[in-house]
Design a protein around this motif. Sequence first.
Motif, PDB file in Angstrom:
ATOM      1  N   VAL A   1       0.842  -1.202   0.000  1.00 48.56           N
ATOM      2  CA  VAL A   1       0.000   0.000   0.000  1.00 48.56           C
ATOM      3  C   VAL A   1       0.875   1.248   0.000  1.00 48.56           C
ATOM      4  O   VAL A   1       0.661   2.181  -0.784  1.00 48.56           O
ATOM      5  CB  VAL A   1      -0.943   0.010   1.223  1.00 48.56           C
ATOM      6  CG1 VAL A   1      -1.747   1.309   1.274  1.00 48.56           C
ATOM      7  CG2 VAL A   1      -1.877  -1.196   1.179  1.00 48.56           C
ATOM      8  N   TRP A   2       1.892   1.261   0.881  1.00 48.76           N
ATOM      9  CA  TRP A   2       2.779   2.415   0.954  1.00 48.76           C
ATOM     10  C   TRP A   2       3.559   2.596  -0.342  1.00 48.76           C
ATOM     11  O   TRP A   2       3.773   3.735  -0.791  1.00 48.76           O
ATOM     12  CB  TRP A   2       3.741   2.276   2.134  1.00 48.76           C
ATOM     13  CG  TRP A   2       3.063   2.265   3.473  1.00 48.76           C
ATOM     14  CD1 TRP A   2       2.950   1.220   4.338  1.00 48.76           C
ATOM     15  CD2 TRP A   2       2.392   3.374   4.094  1.00 48.76           C
ATOM     16  NE1 TRP A   2       2.256   1.586   5.449  1.00 48.76           N
ATOM     17  CE2 TRP A   2       1.895   2.904   5.339  1.00 48.76           C
ATOM     18  CE3 TRP A   2       2.154   4.694   3.720  1.00 48.76           C
ATOM     19  CZ2 TRP A   2       1.194   3.717   6.210  1.00 48.76           C
ATOM     20  CZ3 TRP A   2       1.447   5.508   4.584  1.00 48.76           C
ATOM     21  CH2 TRP A   2       0.973   5.030   5.821  1.00 48.76           C
ATOM     22  N   GLU A   3       3.979   1.492  -0.935  1.00 47.96           N
ATOM     23  CA  GLU A   3       4.710   1.587  -2.199  1.00 47.96           C
ATOM     24  C   GLU A   3       3.810   2.142  -3.305  1.00 47.96           C
ATOM     25  O   GLU A   3       4.251   2.951  -4.127  1.00 47.96           O
ATOM     26  CB  GLU A   3       5.246   0.202  -2.598  1.00 47.96           C
ATOM     27  CG  GLU A   3       6.369  -0.317  -1.726  1.00 47.96           C
ATOM     28  CD  GLU A   3       7.587   0.600  -1.754  1.00 47.96           C
ATOM     29  OE1 GLU A   3       7.909   1.123  -2.840  1.00 47.96           O
ATOM     30  OE2 GLU A   3       8.192   0.815  -0.688  1.00 47.96           O
ATOM     31  N   TRP A   4       2.544   1.699  -3.312  1.00 44.09           N
ATOM     32  CA  TRP A   4       1.608   2.204  -4.321  1.00 44.09           C
ATOM     33  C   TRP A   4       1.385   3.705  -4.133  1.00 44.09           C
ATOM     34  O   TRP A   4       1.379   4.469  -5.108  1.00 44.09           O
ATOM     35  CB  TRP A   4       0.275   1.460  -4.222  1.00 44.09           C
ATOM     36  CG  TRP A   4      -0.700   1.842  -5.303  1.00 44.09           C
ATOM     37  CD1 TRP A   4      -0.849   1.261  -6.530  1.00 44.09           C
ATOM     38  CD2 TRP A   4      -1.638   2.918  -5.256  1.00 44.09           C
ATOM     39  NE1 TRP A   4      -1.817   1.906  -7.255  1.00 44.09           N
ATOM     40  CE2 TRP A   4      -2.327   2.935  -6.498  1.00 44.09           C
ATOM     41  CE3 TRP A   4      -1.972   3.867  -4.309  1.00 44.09           C
ATOM     42  CZ2 TRP A   4      -3.321   3.864  -6.796  1.00 44.09           C
ATOM     43  CZ3 TRP A   4      -2.961   4.795  -4.596  1.00 44.09           C
ATOM     44  CH2 TRP A   4      -3.635   4.790  -5.817  1.00 44.09           C
ATOM     45  N   LEU A   5       1.186   4.142  -2.897  1.00 45.82           N
ATOM     46  CA  LEU A   5       0.985   5.570  -2.628  1.00 45.82           C
ATOM     47  C   LEU A   5       2.212   6.388  -3.043  1.00 45.82           C
ATOM     48  O   LEU A   5       2.080   7.483  -3.607  1.00 45.82           O
ATOM     49  CB  LEU A   5       0.701   5.791  -1.140  1.00 45.82           C
ATOM     50  CG  LEU A   5      -0.692   5.385  -0.663  1.00 45.82           C
ATOM     51  CD1 LEU A   5      -0.767   5.419   0.857  1.00 45.82           C
ATOM     52  CD2 LEU A   5      -1.762   6.299  -1.255  1.00 45.82           C
ATOM     53  N   LYS A   6       3.379   5.826  -2.781  1.00 47.25           N
ATOM     54  CA  LYS A   6       4.605   6.511  -3.165  1.00 47.25           C
ATOM     55  C   LYS A   6       4.693   6.642  -4.683  1.00 47.25           C
ATOM     56  O   LYS A   6       5.028   7.721  -5.224  1.00 47.25           O
ATOM     57  CB  LYS A   6       5.805   5.724  -2.621  1.00 47.25           C
ATOM     58  CG  LYS A   6       7.151   6.343  -2.929  1.00 47.25           C
ATOM     59  CD  LYS A   6       8.260   5.475  -2.338  1.00 47.25           C
ATOM     60  CE  LYS A   6       9.638   6.032  -2.704  1.00 47.25           C
ATOM     61  NZ  LYS A   6      10.722   5.159  -2.153  1.00 47.25           N
ATOM     62  N   ASP A   7       4.369   5.557  -5.404  1.00 52.41           N
ATOM     63  CA  ASP A   7       4.397   5.592  -6.872  1.00 52.41           C
ATOM     64  C   ASP A   7       3.350   6.541  -7.425  1.00 52.41           C
ATOM     65  O   ASP A   7       3.593   7.232  -8.425  1.00 52.41           O
ATOM     66  CB  ASP A   7       4.167   4.181  -7.426  1.00 52.41           C
ATOM     67  CG  ASP A   7       5.330   3.246  -7.139  1.00 52.41           C
ATOM     68  OD1 ASP A   7       6.426   3.754  -6.832  1.00 52.41           O
ATOM     69  OD2 ASP A   7       5.132   2.022  -7.202  1.00 52.41           O
ATOM     70  N   ALA A   8       2.172   6.578  -6.781  1.00 48.89           N
ATOM     71  CA  ALA A   8       1.101   7.465  -7.242  1.00 48.89           C
ATOM     72  C   ALA A   8       1.515   8.928  -7.126  1.00 48.89           C
ATOM     73  O   ALA A   8       1.332   9.716  -8.061  1.00 48.89           O
ATOM     74  CB  ALA A   8      -0.182   7.197  -6.449  1.00 48.89           C
ATOM     75  N   GLU A   9       2.072   9.311  -5.992  1.00 48.36           N
ATOM     76  CA  GLU A   9       2.524  10.693  -5.809  1.00 48.36           C
ATOM     77  C   GLU A   9       3.612  11.051  -6.817  1.00 48.36           C
ATOM     78  O   GLU A   9       3.618  12.151  -7.377  1.00 48.36           O
ATOM     79  CB  GLU A   9       3.046  10.885  -4.379  1.00 48.36           C
ATOM     80  CG  GLU A   9       1.980  10.828  -3.299  1.00 48.36           C
ATOM     81  CD  GLU A   9       0.980  11.976  -3.406  1.00 48.36           C
ATOM     82  OE1 GLU A   9       1.302  13.004  -4.033  1.00 48.36           O
ATOM     83  OE2 GLU A   9      -0.133  11.832  -2.873  1.00 48.36           O
ATOM     84  N   LYS A  10       4.494  10.126  -7.043  1.00 47.93           N
ATOM     85  CA  LYS A  10       5.582  10.377  -7.980  1.00 47.93           C
ATOM     86  C   LYS A  10       5.044  10.570  -9.396  1.00 47.93           C
ATOM     87  O   LYS A  10       5.470  11.481 -10.125  1.00 47.93           O
ATOM     88  CB  LYS A  10       6.562   9.196  -7.947  1.00 47.93           C
ATOM     89  CG  LYS A  10       7.761   9.373  -8.858  1.00 47.93           C
ATOM     90  CD  LYS A  10       8.692   8.168  -8.747  1.00 47.93           C
ATOM     91  CE  LYS A  10       9.875   8.318  -9.701  1.00 47.93           C
ATOM     92  NZ  LYS A  10      10.771   7.140  -9.634  1.00 47.93           N
ATOM     93  N   LEU A  11       4.070   9.757  -9.789  1.00 51.40           N
ATOM     94  CA  LEU A  11       3.514   9.826 -11.144  1.00 51.40           C
ATOM     95  C   LEU A  11       2.702  11.103 -11.342  1.00 51.40           C
ATOM     96  O   LEU A  11       2.739  11.718 -12.414  1.00 51.40           O
ATOM     97  CB  LEU A  11       2.647   8.587 -11.399  1.00 51.40           C
ATOM     98  CG  LEU A  11       2.487   8.150 -12.858  1.00 51.40           C
ATOM     99  CD1 LEU A  11       3.840   8.005 -13.532  1.00 51.40           C
ATOM    100  CD2 LEU A  11       1.703   6.850 -12.933  1.00 51.40           C
ATOM    101  N   ILE A  12       1.979  11.499 -10.309  1.00 52.20           N
ATOM    102  CA  ILE A  12       1.206  12.742 -10.398  1.00 52.20           C
ATOM    103  C   ILE A  12       2.147  13.936 -10.583  1.00 52.20           C
ATOM    104  O   ILE A  12       1.874  14.846 -11.374  1.00 52.20           O
ATOM    105  CB  ILE A  12       0.332  12.921  -9.140  1.00 52.20           C
ATOM    106  CG1 ILE A  12      -0.808  11.885  -9.139  1.00 52.20           C
ATOM    107  CG2 ILE A  12      -0.249  14.331  -9.070  1.00 52.20           C
ATOM    108  CD1 ILE A  12      -1.581  11.813  -7.842  1.00 52.20           C
TER     109      ILE A  12
END
Length: 573
Positions: A94-105
């Motif tokens: 979950v934390w990795e997904w949130l990190k990737d999402a912020e980075k992609l945005i």
Amino acid sequence: MQAFHPPPPSATATRSEKNNRIKLSFTPFSFCYLCNCVQMENDNYVYSSSRCLFHGLEITENVNVEKEKLMANRDSVLEKVEATNKTKRVNDAVWEWLKDAEKLIEEEKKLETELEKAGSSNCLRGPFCFLDSKRRYKLFSEMLKKIKMLNTKCEFEPFSIPIPGLEYFSSIDFVCFDPQKKTMDQLMAALEDDSIHIIGLYGKQGSGKTKLVEAVGKKAKYLRIFNKVIFATVPQNGNIVRQIQDQIADSLDLTFQRYSEVARANAISSEIESNRLVLVILDDVRARLERKDIGIPINGKWCKVLFTTRSQQECTLMDCQREIPLLPLFEEEAWTLLKKHSYIDDESSFDLLSLARELANECQGLPRTIKEVGSSLKSQPIEEWKTLLYSLRHSARYQIFISFRGGDTRHSFTGFLYDALCREGFKTFMDDGELECGDQISQTLINAIEASRLSIIVLSENYAKSAWCLDELDKILECMTTKNQLVWPIFYKVEPSDVRYQKNSYGEAMVAHENRFVYDSEMIQNWRSALFKVAGLSGMTYSTGYEYKFIQTIVERAKNNKNRLFIQSTDME
């Protein structure tokens, strides 16, 4: 621009398009790689096919739609994180997904900014219709693919998992009882409280403070409360600040470029702030320490400090915002722990179980004492149990007394020996230098000698030159006879025969004493007799080599005599 001859206009082309293509042979042009339309400029006008604008707007719109969907998914996941029960830990995925999402945005925003800057391109219908439009179209296509992929992965199974118990973060032989669980909960609550930056844990020696804070540090990192956890044991002699700095630097993989304490402190502070969210654990604090001198940031924004001390007063001295006690074990808990380490059970003899119960009570609920008592009595006859019980009930105040010549070894060998013994949990007396005044031994030292179970005598080159040291020696040998105390002579860079027969520096010292105390021949004779006697005891000799290895040999010998050295732990707390 190179000359270009366009294909003939198709039958379906509009009149305007036909006119535009006819003009190509007379004007400079560029070529759109997205849709094969041709762009040309003449007198600040650009002619282009509308298909190029369609491609650009379509890919941009698709990216925007998927981005909005990603942001909605991110918000939904964050809500689930906030709603997760504190007894559970959010899955790492979950934390990795949130990190990737912020980075992609952020990447998408950056791409949009670059696109806007390119708005001054040659094509009036959009920034896609210029020479590098193919590269930009490719970037947006890749962005769209990434966002779509991330949107398909926003479901997690499981979303959270139960947080393991205290034993998971502790050593293999650790047994968790109610006092430790309650204290752990209090410590974790304080660490998660943004308004608290300095925390103190206090308890008696042997209560298990060190193991508990080590487990707390591991759990805090496991729960992502901190990015980095640093553990340092506070030394009790030498340059304390510098030794703590060395331990912290090792944890941070930091190499000091400058050697002054201030420069080292600045380097540590900068490194901690760059790591963000750091927990520094300082174990066994007995005097006030200035965090700024060590290099621990004092603003509390990115760093918290957890101290362990032996009393609440020491926590207050360190300005702790939260002071948490670690209480002793209850009677049944102490009994359970003793059985575990002594390998006895309810099938053992009644007499042995009765003795074991009394021993467990004498350990006063201190886990380390209980463990050491139990381990030392494993498979031992009942007579050994009785001897140890007697020893605990008629306890001395100190385990070890160190007799030494301050000018020779206080800040070197003896200081390091004292520190090593304390680290192993031995209650050791080493005078602080302020007691040495006048010719006669002070009552404080007499009391300390009488209250110890073992005396270690560091016989260095100038030991015999001190009347004070010779009085100590005489008293130590008296207690060896009257109180059955252990005495270990350490021949530090001197020959045992020089001590026994008063030769070389020892001979010179005794001659000087005879001249000084000419009217007290009895005292001189007692000193000579004491030197002769101590040199005949089983001791250890050091001449050359690594001192720390020799010190470790002494410590190991003390550990092997723990049955003789056990004392009640409350006297010195």
